[in-house]
Scaffold this motif. Structure first.
Motif, mmCIF file in Angstrom:
data_model
loop_
_atom_site.group_PDB
_atom_site.id
_atom_site.type_symbol
_atom_site.label_atom_id
_atom_site.label_comp_id
_atom_site.label_asym_id
_atom_site.label_seq_id
_atom_site.Cartn_x
_atom_site.Cartn_y
_atom_site.Cartn_z
ATOM 1 N N PRO A 198 6.804 17.150 -1.665
ATOM 2 C CA PRO A 198 6.290 15.944 -0.825
ATOM 3 C C PRO A 198 7.463 14.368 -0.363
ATOM 4 C CG PRO A 198 5.029 15.701 -2.372
ATOM 5 C CD PRO A 198 5.270 16.521 -2.801
ATOM 6 N N LEU A 199 7.655 13.914 0.842
ATOM 7 C CA LEU A 199 7.519 12.786 1.299
ATOM 8 C C LEU A 199 6.329 12.257 1.102
ATOM 9 C CD1 LEU A 199 9.997 13.689 4.190
ATOM 10 C CD2 LEU A 199 10.769 12.497 2.655
ATOM 11 N N ALA A 200 6.513 10.660 1.120
ATOM 12 C CA ALA A 200 5.899 9.394 1.390
ATOM 13 C C ALA A 200 6.766 8.268 1.708
ATOM 14 C CB ALA A 200 5.258 9.294 0.150
ATOM 15 N N ARG A 201 5.600 7.144 2.576
ATOM 16 C CA ARG A 201 6.127 6.309 3.235
ATOM 17 C C ARG A 201 6.362 5.313 2.222
ATOM 18 N NH1 ARG A 201 9.157 4.038 5.746
ATOM 19 N NH2 ARG A 201 8.556 3.888 7.547
ATOM 20 N N LEU A 202 7.273 4.445 2.081
ATOM 21 C CA LEU A 202 7.048 3.248 2.091
ATOM 22 C C LEU A 202 7.432 2.030 2.410
ATOM 23 C CD1 LEU A 202 9.292 3.116 -1.778
ATOM 24 C CD2 LEU A 202 7.171 4.115 -2.006
ATOM 25 N N GLY A 203 7.917 0.608 1.959
ATOM 26 C CA GLY A 203 7.909 -0.316 3.035
ATOM 27 C C GLY A 203 9.451 -0.019 3.979
ATOM 28 N N GLN A 214 -8.325 12.478 7.080
ATOM 29 C CA GLN A 214 -8.337 11.279 8.459
ATOM 30 C C GLN A 214 -6.172 10.832 8.538
ATOM 31 O OE1 GLN A 214 -10.949 8.996 6.474
ATOM 32 N NE2 GLN A 214 -9.490 7.059 6.325
ATOM 33 N N PHE A 215 -6.167 10.787 10.539
ATOM 34 C CA PHE A 215 -4.904 9.670 9.567
ATOM 35 C C PHE A 215 -5.108 8.606 11.386
ATOM 36 C CE2 PHE A 215 -4.784 13.066 14.127
ATOM 37 C CZ PHE A 215 -3.685 11.621 14.705
ATOM 38 N N THR A 216 -4.552 7.264 10.739
ATOM 39 C CA THR A 216 -4.926 5.764 12.416
ATOM 40 C C THR A 216 -3.074 6.253 13.147
ATOM 41 O OG1 THR A 216 -5.981 5.279 10.241
ATOM 42 C CG2 THR A 216 -4.557 3.752 11.994
ATOM 43 N N SER A 217 -4.235 5.983 14.202
ATOM 44 C CA SER A 217 -2.450 5.972 15.723
ATOM 45 C C SER A 217 -2.326 4.151 15.557
ATOM 46 C CB SER A 217 -3.517 5.698 16.443
ATOM 47 O OG SER A 217 -2.613 5.871 17.473
ATOM 48 N N VAL A 218 -1.463 3.327 15.039
ATOM 49 C CA VAL A 218 -1.767 2.405 15.076
ATOM 50 C C VAL A 218 -0.810 1.834 16.736
ATOM 51 C CG1 VAL A 218 -0.313 -0.001 14.317
ATOM 52 C CG2 VAL A 218 -0.642 2.505 12.899
ATOM 53 N N GLY A 219 -1.854 1.560 17.268
ATOM 54 C CA GLY A 219 -1.733 1.483 19.118
ATOM 55 C C GLY A 219 -1.921 3.019 19.274
ATOM 56 N N SER A 225 1.931 7.786 8.825
ATOM 57 C CA SER A 225 1.320 7.755 7.674
ATOM 58 C C SER A 225 0.609 6.757 6.973
ATOM 59 C CB SER A 225 2.470 6.768 7.124
ATOM 60 O OG SER A 225 2.707 5.470 7.508
ATOM 61 N N PHE A 226 -0.362 6.760 7.834
ATOM 62 C CA PHE A 226 -2.443 6.153 7.363
ATOM 63 C C PHE A 226 -3.210 7.515 6.793
ATOM 64 C CE2 PHE A 226 -1.629 2.111 9.488
ATOM 65 C CZ PHE A 226 -0.179 1.431 8.375
ATOM 66 N N PHE A 227 -2.516 8.206 6.039
ATOM 67 C CA PHE A 227 -3.516 9.409 5.953
ATOM 68 C C PHE A 227 -4.058 10.087 4.925
ATOM 69 C CE2 PHE A 227 -2.182 13.559 4.844
ATOM 70 C CZ PHE A 227 -3.002 14.684 5.792
ATOM 71 N N THR A 228 -5.755 10.431 4.953
ATOM 72 C CA THR A 228 -6.007 10.689 4.191
ATOM 73 C C THR A 228 -7.187 11.576 3.951
ATOM 74 O OG1 THR A 228 -7.153 10.290 1.438
ATOM 75 C CG2 THR A 228 -7.809 9.026 3.543
ATOM 76 N N VAL A 229 -7.741 11.813 3.236
ATOM 77 C CA VAL A 229 -8.986 13.303 3.047
ATOM 78 C C VAL A 229 -9.938 12.355 3.369
ATOM 79 C CG1 VAL A 229 -10.479 14.545 1.748
ATOM 80 C CG2 VAL A 229 -8.189 14.639 1.434
ATOM 81 N N SER A 230 -11.109 12.910 4.251
ATOM 82 C CA SER A 230 -11.857 11.924 4.347
ATOM 83 C C SER A 230 -13.359 12.314 3.909
ATOM 84 C CB SER A 230 -12.342 12.230 5.783
ATOM 85 O OG SER A 230 -11.125 11.755 6.495
ATOM 86 N N SER A 231 -13.575 14.052 3.909
ATOM 87 C CA SER A 231 -14.747 14.137 2.896
ATOM 88 C C SER A 231 -14.496 15.798 2.330
ATOM 89 C CB SER A 231 -15.750 14.326 4.901
ATOM 90 O OG SER A 231 -16.742 16.097 4.402
ATOM 91 N N VAL A 251 1.187 -1.337 0.207
ATOM 92 C CA VAL A 251 0.340 -0.201 0.450
ATOM 93 C C VAL A 251 0.932 1.282 0.333
ATOM 94 C CG1 VAL A 251 -1.847 1.569 1.265
ATOM 95 C CG2 VAL A 251 -1.729 -1.052 0.931
ATOM 96 N N VAL A 252 1.294 1.567 -1.162
ATOM 97 C CA VAL A 252 1.827 2.363 -1.232
ATOM 98 C C VAL A 252 1.902 3.021 -2.988
ATOM 99 C CG1 VAL A 252 4.209 1.410 -0.552
ATOM 100 C CG2 VAL A 252 3.648 1.231 -2.493
ATOM 101 N N PRO A 253 2.578 4.706 -2.811
ATOM 102 C CA PRO A 253 3.045 5.426 -1.635
ATOM 103 C C PRO A 253 2.028 6.049 -0.942
ATOM 104 C CG PRO A 253 3.430 6.948 -2.955
ATOM 105 C CD PRO A 253 2.846 5.240 -3.914
ATOM 106 N N ARG A 254 2.489 6.373 0.572
ATOM 107 C CA ARG A 254 1.450 7.011 1.435
ATOM 108 C C ARG A 254 1.896 7.812 2.113
ATOM 109 N NH1 ARG A 254 3.376 2.044 2.935
ATOM 110 N NH2 ARG A 254 4.420 3.261 5.726
ATOM 111 N N PRO A 255 1.021 9.010 1.222
ATOM 112 C CA PRO A 255 1.703 10.031 2.068
ATOM 113 C C PRO A 255 1.810 10.612 3.321
ATOM 114 C CG PRO A 255 -0.943 10.122 1.110
ATOM 115 C CD PRO A 255 -0.131 8.831 1.069
ATOM 116 N N ILE A 256 2.414 11.619 4.294
ATOM 117 C CA ILE A 256 2.611 11.676 5.626
ATOM 118 C C ILE A 256 2.204 12.910 5.952
ATOM 119 C CG2 ILE A 256 4.312 12.265 7.682
ATOM 120 C CD1 ILE A 256 6.160 10.685 5.511
ATOM 121 N N ALA A 257 1.012 12.517 7.110
ATOM 122 C CA ALA A 257 -0.287 13.597 8.514
ATOM 123 C C ALA A 257 0.920 13.789 9.277
ATOM 124 C CB ALA A 257 -1.033 12.935 8.934
#
Length: 212
Positions: free
Chosen positions: A172-177, A59-64, A46-52, A23-29
């Motif tokens: 922009p920077l983005a995350r990969l694996g 939105q961003f996701t906190s892993v843990g 890096s789990f980040f996108t537009v929601s509305s 799931v790449v590339p991922r934009p960074i919040a």
């Protein structure tokens, strides 16, 4: 021939690494937040996108359970700062697991700048900031989805081409694996094809219904 992978068979850590690599590339919040005690926090998600679109939400996701999540739940505010190429080392360093009482702003050497609509400061060195108030959080497995309504967008005027942000200036920077990151690379422009322009499409004679 494909390799088949069952998430339940390989376990959380290994499958998480696989997901992050495809799931790449991922934009960074690059999220700045304030704790209930007033400690300023900064962390990349890096789990980040537009929601509305209307109202505007991201939105961003906190892993843990991370400091960003704890702070946003406590104050109901946060800022998404743009992760630009020239800030590569600082963005990476802000992912260090500092204890909650230590501010990443001070630890990594970035400047806090007052926001316009929220109490949480922005990163002065970042070219764009999205000031947000918390709309909702949603627990999904071992993660929490954080959705914020954008109350204000501040952008460095040098990033604009007329009234529009220029991707070549934003860089922009983005995350990969693994420990891999990527930058802008080649940019291609292509116009979306309307159905009426699709090869082989023909207009029905006037008066005919689609079912005719």
């Amino acid at each position: 021939m494909r390799v088949d992978v069952n998430p339940e068979a390989v376990g959380r850590r290994e499958f998480y690494a696989l997901l992050n690599s495809v799931v790449v590339p991922r934009p960074i919040a690059w999220v700045s937040s304030l704790s209930a005690a007033g400690v300023l926090n900064l962390a990349p998600h890096s789990f980040f996108t537009v929601s509305s679109v209307q109202p505007p939400m991201v939105q961003f996701t906190s892993v843990g359970r991370k400091d960003s999540l704890n702070n946003v739940e406590a104050t109901r505010e946060f800022v998404v700062n743009f992760a630009a190429e020239h800030l590569y080392e600082q963005v990476n360093a802000s992912g260090t697991n500092f204890p909650p009482e230590i501010s990443e702003f001070e630890a990594i050497g970035v400047t806090a700048e007052p926001s316009r609509t929220v109490a949480v400061p922005r990163v002065a060195e970042s070219p764009v900031a999205l000031e947000c108030t918390l709309h909702t959080t949603l627990e999904l497995g071992d993660c929490t989805l954080v959705i914020g309504q954008v109350r204000h967008l501040a952008i460095d005027e040098t990033m604009l081409d007329g009234n529009h942000p220029d991707i070549h200036r934003l860089r922009p920077l983005a995350r990969l694996g693994r420990d891999e990151w990527t930058t802008l690379g080649e940019v291609r422009s292509i116009t979306r094809i309307r159905y009426t322009d699709w090869p082989g499409h023909f207009e029905k004679p006037e008066g005919e219904s689609p079912a005719d």
